[in-house]
Motif scaffolding. Structure first.
Motif, PDB file in Angstrom:
ATOM      1  N   THR A 146       0.842  -1.219   0.000  1.00 19.89           N
ATOM      2  CA  THR A 146       0.000   0.000   0.000  1.00 19.89           C
ATOM      3  C   THR A 146       0.870   1.259   0.000  1.00 19.89           C
ATOM      4  N   GLU A 147       2.115   1.151   0.550  1.00 21.39           N
ATOM      5  CA  GLU A 147       2.959   2.360   0.663  1.00 21.39           C
ATOM      6  C   GLU A 147       3.298   2.939  -0.706  1.00 21.39           C
ATOM      7  N   VAL A 148       3.220   2.093  -1.756  1.00 20.65           N
ATOM      8  CA  VAL A 148       3.553   2.587  -3.106  1.00 20.65           C
ATOM      9  C   VAL A 148       2.535   3.625  -3.560  1.00 20.65           C
ATOM     10  N   SER A 151       1.185   8.599  -2.490  1.00 17.91           N
ATOM     11  CA  SER A 151       0.996   9.955  -3.037  1.00 17.91           C
ATOM     12  C   SER A 151      -0.344  10.106  -3.761  1.00 17.91           C
ATOM     13  N   LEU A 152      -1.152   9.040  -3.812  1.00 22.99           N
ATOM     14  CA  LEU A 152      -2.501   9.210  -4.380  1.00 22.99           C
ATOM     15  C   LEU A 152      -3.371   9.999  -3.413  1.00 22.99           C
ATOM     16  N   ALA A 153      -2.910  10.029  -2.150  1.00 23.16           N
ATOM     17  CA  ALA A 153      -3.652  10.729  -1.089  1.00 23.16           C
ATOM     18  C   ALA A 153      -5.070  10.176  -0.947  1.00 23.16           C
ATOM     19  N   CYS A 154      -5.206   8.868  -1.106  1.00 20.24           N
ATOM     20  CA  CYS A 154      -6.520   8.260  -0.774  1.00 20.24           C
ATOM     21  C   CYS A 154      -6.279   6.889  -0.152  1.00 20.24           C
ATOM     22  N   GLY A 155      -5.588   6.928   1.002  1.00 20.72           N
ATOM     23  CA  GLY A 155      -5.231   5.716   1.730  1.00 20.72           C
ATOM     24  C   GLY A 155      -6.441   4.854   2.052  1.00 20.72           C
ATOM     25  N   ASP A 156      -7.581   5.499   2.376  1.00 24.99           N
ATOM     26  CA  ASP A 156      -8.758   4.698   2.755  1.00 24.99           C
ATOM     27  C   ASP A 156      -9.246   3.871   1.568  1.00 24.99           C
ATOM     28  N   LEU A 157      -9.175   4.441   0.374  1.00 24.39           N
ATOM     29  CA  LEU A 157      -9.621   3.719  -0.830  1.00 24.39           C
ATOM     30  C   LEU A 157      -8.681   2.547  -1.088  1.00 24.39           C
ATOM     31  N   ILE A 158      -7.377   2.787  -1.002  1.00 28.69           N
ATOM     32  CA  ILE A 158      -6.403   1.714  -1.273  1.00 28.69           C
ATOM     33  C   ILE A 158      -6.548   0.602  -0.242  1.00 28.69           C
ATOM     34  N   THR A 159      -6.729   1.002   1.026  1.00 26.61           N
ATOM     35  CA  THR A 159      -6.927  -0.008   2.076  1.00 26.61           C
ATOM     36  C   THR A 159      -8.167  -0.837   1.773  1.00 26.61           C
ATOM     37  N   ALA A 160      -9.217  -0.162   1.329  1.00 25.77           N
ATOM     38  CA  ALA A 160     -10.476  -0.868   1.026  1.00 25.77           C
ATOM     39  C   ALA A 160     -10.269  -1.832  -0.140  1.00 25.77           C
ATOM     40  N   VAL A 161      -9.458  -1.421  -1.137  1.00 25.50           N
ATOM     41  CA  VAL A 161      -9.202  -2.302  -2.284  1.00 25.50           C
ATOM     42  C   VAL A 161      -8.418  -3.529  -1.826  1.00 25.50           C
ATOM     43  N   ARG A 230     -19.989 -10.184  -1.707  1.00 22.90           N
ATOM     44  CA  ARG A 230     -18.870  -9.493  -2.365  1.00 22.90           C
ATOM     45  C   ARG A 230     -19.390  -8.377  -3.279  1.00 22.90           C
ATOM     46  N   VAL A 231     -20.573  -8.631  -3.892  1.00 27.74           N
ATOM     47  CA  VAL A 231     -21.134  -7.635  -4.812  1.00 27.74           C
ATOM     48  C   VAL A 231     -21.435  -6.341  -4.056  1.00 27.74           C
ATOM     49  N   ALA A 232     -21.940  -6.503  -2.836  1.00 28.50           N
ATOM     50  CA  ALA A 232     -22.274  -5.307  -2.044  1.00 28.50           C
ATOM     51  C   ALA A 232     -20.995  -4.515  -1.736  1.00 28.50           C
ATOM     52  N   VAL A 233     -19.912  -5.222  -1.405  1.00 25.43           N
ATOM     53  CA  VAL A 233     -18.641  -4.535  -1.099  1.00 25.43           C
ATOM     54  C   VAL A 233     -18.117  -3.844  -2.366  1.00 25.43           C
ATOM     55  N   LEU A 234     -18.270  -4.532  -3.517  1.00 23.92           N
ATOM     56  CA  LEU A 234     -17.833  -3.955  -4.794  1.00 23.92           C
ATOM     57  C   LEU A 234     -18.517  -2.617  -5.029  1.00 23.92           C
ATOM     58  N   ARG A 235     -19.834  -2.595  -4.785  1.00 24.17           N
ATOM     59  CA  ARG A 235     -20.622  -1.368  -5.017  1.00 24.17           C
ATOM     60  C   ARG A 235     -20.055  -0.247  -4.167  1.00 24.17           C
ATOM     61  N   SER A 236     -19.787  -0.527  -2.877  1.00 24.40           N
ATOM     62  CA  SER A 236     -19.326   0.558  -1.989  1.00 24.40           C
ATOM     63  C   SER A 236     -17.920   0.992  -2.389  1.00 24.40           C
ATOM     64  N   LEU A 237     -17.095   0.042  -2.832  1.00 28.98           N
ATOM     65  CA  LEU A 237     -15.743   0.383  -3.285  1.00 28.98           C
ATOM     66  C   LEU A 237     -15.800   1.331  -4.468  1.00 28.98           C
ATOM     67  N   CYS A 238     -16.695   1.035  -5.400  1.00 29.72           N
ATOM     68  CA  CYS A 238     -16.777   1.860  -6.615  1.00 29.72           C
ATOM     69  C   CYS A 238     -17.337   3.240  -6.308  1.00 29.72           C
ATOM     70  N   LYS A 244     -13.664   9.854  -4.686  1.00 31.17           N
ATOM     71  CA  LYS A 244     -12.265  10.334  -4.757  1.00 31.17           C
ATOM     72  C   LYS A 244     -12.012  11.010  -6.098  1.00 31.17           C
ATOM     73  N   LEU A 245     -12.644  10.415  -7.141  1.00 32.40           N
ATOM     74  CA  LEU A 245     -12.445  10.940  -8.489  1.00 32.40           C
ATOM     75  C   LEU A 245     -13.017  12.356  -8.583  1.00 32.40           C
ATOM     76  N   ARG A 246     -14.170  12.556  -7.925  1.00 35.09           N
ATOM     77  CA  ARG A 246     -14.794  13.896  -7.934  1.00 35.09           C
ATOM     78  C   ARG A 246     -13.889  14.863  -7.192  1.00 35.09           C
ATOM     79  N   TRP A 247     -13.393  14.420  -6.010  1.00 40.62           N
ATOM     80  CA  TRP A 247     -12.475  15.271  -5.219  1.00 40.62           C
ATOM     81  C   TRP A 247     -11.274  15.630  -6.092  1.00 40.62           C
ATOM     82  N   PHE A 248     -10.685  14.610  -6.740  1.00 35.07           N
ATOM     83  CA  PHE A 248      -9.494  14.824  -7.554  1.00 35.07           C
ATOM     84  C   PHE A 248      -9.792  15.780  -8.719  1.00 35.07           C
ATOM     85  N   SER A 249     -10.924  15.561  -9.401  1.00 41.50           N
ATOM     86  CA  SER A 249     -11.241  16.386 -10.584  1.00 41.50           C
ATOM     87  C   SER A 249     -11.422  17.852 -10.199  1.00 41.50           C
TER      88      SER A 249
END
Ligand SMILES: CCS(=O)(=O)c1ccc(CNC(=O)N2CC3(CCCC3)c3nc(-c4c(OC)ncnc4C4CC4)ccc32)cc1
Length: 280
Positions: A146-148, A151-161, A230-238, A244-249
């Motif tokens: 995850t340390e790689v 710099s995406l600055a979205c640790g929670d998203l990466i952890t969730a993935v 798993r499908v439910a988790v997928l939905r929340s991940l997306c 994050k994409l909105r924040w980034f944009s």
């Protein structure tokens, strides 16, 4: 009782007497052929074969390489990741095109399913890129922790993935089960903006039948319920990803709107942002 959000995995009781072919007028003779064509398409479009990944599983980034990733600016790293993700999505588009019945859908419905489902399938496939022994994922040719992605600055998203991938690996799905599950994640008649929901439903039913057929054959019907979750988790991940994409944009409008690969506009831009004349 049927939970509304999980109808994707509506349990289709396996009834060996029922001839699936009679339900779904496909060019395929039977359910085995349907499964075989989806599995073949998964194999041909999976970007990396499990054998290759296994051979590379201890090829890790060294300190300098990790340092290089971590010294990238936020928008540089997002752009770098965007290119990797776009590649992965293009393989999913190829996979979709070979799912029996997908190409019979209207252009609009094919785009609508890919717009909302391609990221989910990328995440299902990403779980194949994981080495759960050292919590790394195959990225840019080596295995990364995850340390790689700092710099995406979205640790929670990466952890969730990473957590999602661990959950998928724990199910020890075969490639065939991953193929059918991926097809089912994609062919979902409840996606928004479908023109011909009925037609998508018929394709979805045949893929559902394929998955229950495979799980029955493998004597693992209990997996259906777990895939359900798993499908439910997928939905929340997306949705976390889109957040994050909105924040980034907003923070880096130039990068998001001009440097993101064109597929972004095709698959993820909202209708309003679509360039005039590119509406399908
Ligand atoms: C889809 C085409 S597009 O419309 O042009 C498009 C749309 C959005 C983005 C921005 N999101 C992004 O780059 N992300 C997000 C996420 C982390 C959370 C969900 C998936 C991710 N993952 C990877 C990735 C991996 O990409 C192939 N492969 C292995 N590992 C990883 C990382 C552990 C996450 C690589 C990029 C990446 C980029 C591109």
């Amino acid at each position: 009782s049927r939970q509304p959000t999980h109808d994707l995995m509506a349990i289709h009781p396996y009834n060996p007497l029922e001839d699936p072919y009679s339900l779904y007028p496909h060019s395929l003779r039977n359910i085995d052929e349907l499964c075989a064509s989806i599995v073949r398409s998964h194999r041909e479009t999976s970007q990396y074969r499990v054998e290759e990944l296994h051979a590379l599983r201890w090829k890790l980034f060294n300190r300098e390489e990790i340092q290089a990733y971590q010294s990238k600016s936020v928008d540089e790293m997002w752009q770098h990741c965007a290119i990797r993700l776009t590649e992965a999505v293009q393989y999913v588009v190829e996979f979709a095109k070979h799912i029996p019945g997908f190409r019979m859908l209207s252009q609009n419905d094919q785009i609508a399913l890919l717009k909302t489902g391609s990221m989910e399938v990328v995440l299902v496939r990403m779980s194949r890129l994981f080495n759960t022994e050292n919590n790394t994922v195959f990225f840019d040719g080596k295995f990364a922790g995850t340390e790689v992605f700092k710099s995406l600055a979205c640790g929670d998203l990466i952890t969730a993935v990473f957590d999602f991938a661990h959950g998928m690996c724990a199910l020890k799905l075969t490639e065939q089960q991953i193929a059918l599950f991926s097809a089912l994640v994609l062919i979902n008649a409840d996606r928004p903006c479908l023109e011909d929901k009925g037609r998508v439903q018929r394709v979805q039913r045949s893929v559902e039948f394929g998955l229950t057929h495979i799980l029955h054959r493998d004597n693992q019907e209990s997996l259906m319920h777990k895939l359900y979750q798993r499908v439910a988790v997928l939905r929340s991940l997306c949705s976390l990803h889109m957040e994050k994409l909105r924040w980034f944009s907003q923070r880096y409008p130039l990068t998001a709107h001009s440097l993101f690969p064109p597929l972004y506009k095709e698959l993820f831009a909202s209708e309003a942002e679509l360039l005039p004349g590119t509406n399908h």
